[in-house]
Write an enzyme that holds these catalytic residues in place. Structure first.
Site, short mmCIF file in Angstrom:
data_model
loop_
_atom_site.label_atom_id
_atom_site.label_comp_id
_atom_site.label_asym_id
_atom_site.label_seq_id
_atom_site.Cartn_x
_atom_site.Cartn_y
_atom_site.Cartn_z
CD GLU A 113 -5.59 2.70 -2.95
OE1 GLU A 113 -6.75 2.74 -2.57
OE2 GLU A 113 -4.61 2.66 -2.16
CG HIS B 84 -1.95 1.06 1.21
ND1 HIS B 84 -1.70 2.36 1.58
CD2 HIS B 84 -3.24 1.02 0.79
CE1 HIS B 84 -2.80 3.07 1.42
NE2 HIS B 84 -3.75 2.28 0.94
O1 G3P Z 1 -6.49 1.71 0.74
C1 G3P Z 1 -7.45 2.62 0.30
C2 G3P Z 1 -6.94 4.00 0.36
O2 G3P Z 1 -5.60 4.20 0.21
C3 G3P Z 1 -7.78 5.02 -0.32
O3 G3P Z 1 -8.07 5.88 0.72
O4 G3P Z 1 -9.36 7.50 1.92
O5 G3P Z 1 -8.80 7.88 -0.47
O6 G3P Z 1 -10.46 6.14 0.14
P1 G3P Z 1 -9.26 6.90 0.56
#
Ligand code: G3P
Length: 215
Positions: free
Chosen positions: A136, A89
């Site tokens: 992400e 992550h």
């Molecule tokens: O692991 C999920 C995360 O990194 C995304 O976070 O708060 O943007 O949904 P968020």
């Protein structure tokens, strides 16, 4: 598939993690949508004991039984009831330790959600054959703008580069519309955190997110 990462949000750790996990289970049953949760290692045992939805660790080490003080041992994670783990992550990047952590997770039979920050990185990770790759963009994590509106191109590019791998996308995902867009662009699901963990009414948010998988 919706995966909610509890991270270490104050209302998603300790006894609160158990309550929040139960809410996820209720909504998963109600909607018929696959909802998984990634909880802090300290909460794994308790959470996995009380819910039947898939529970993931947020990380495991390349540790084994024996001389690994402080290590998160994949076999222990599995024995405590987790089905899998997030790895790499953005908030827990593994660098050169990544191959060893992947091997350790596989050794224990854990489902791996391997996180990537770019489409290029996601493509590189296909060789590890994780069950899921989650893309992400770090700059959008924890923010108010969803990757699906701020950077839909990264989703399309990741889908193109990762072929038939199970692709999740995340960062800033908040509602059913974001989920529907992710799916429309070719993702198989979403990974999110703050949209649920900081919500006044997590059940309502989860129902809305689930509705995005059904359009
Ligand atoms: O692991 C999920 C995360 O990194 C995304 O976070 O708060 O943007 O949904 P968020």
């Amino acid at each position: 598939m919706i995966i909610v990462n509890f991270k270490t949000y104050q209302n998603a750790v300790g006894p609160a993690a158990v309550e929040l996990a139960k809410i996820h289970e209720v909504v998963a049953k109600e909607t018929g949508v696959d909802i998984g949760i990634a909880v802090d290692a300290l909460d794994l045992a308790k959470v996995a004991e009380v819910v039947s939805i898939p529970v993931f660790a947020q990380h495991v080490d390349a540790a084994d039984f024996g001389s690994f003080t402080g290590g998160i041992v994949p076999e222990v994670v599995k024995a405590l009831g987790a089905v899998g783990t997030l790895l790499n992550h953005s908030e827990k990047r593994l660098g050169e330790k990544l191959p060893a952590c992947i091997a350790a997770a596989k050794r224990a039979g854990l489902v791996i959600i391997l996180c990537a920050e770019t489409a290029e990185e996601a493509e590189k990770f296909v060789e590890y054959s994780p069950e899921y790759i989650a893309v992400e963009p770090p700059e959008l994590i924890g923010g108010d703008i969803s990757v699906t509106s701020a950077n839909p191109a990264i989703i399309e590019e990741s889908v193109k580069r990762c072929g038939d791998c199970q692709l999740l996308v995340g960062a800033g995902v908040k509602n059913g519309k974001d989920v529907a867009t992710a799916i429309k662009l070719g993702a198989k699901g979403v990974l999110l955190a703050s949209g649920v963990t900081k919500a006044a009414n997590p059940a309502e948010v989860l129902r809305d997110l689930a509705s995005g998988l059904k359009v």
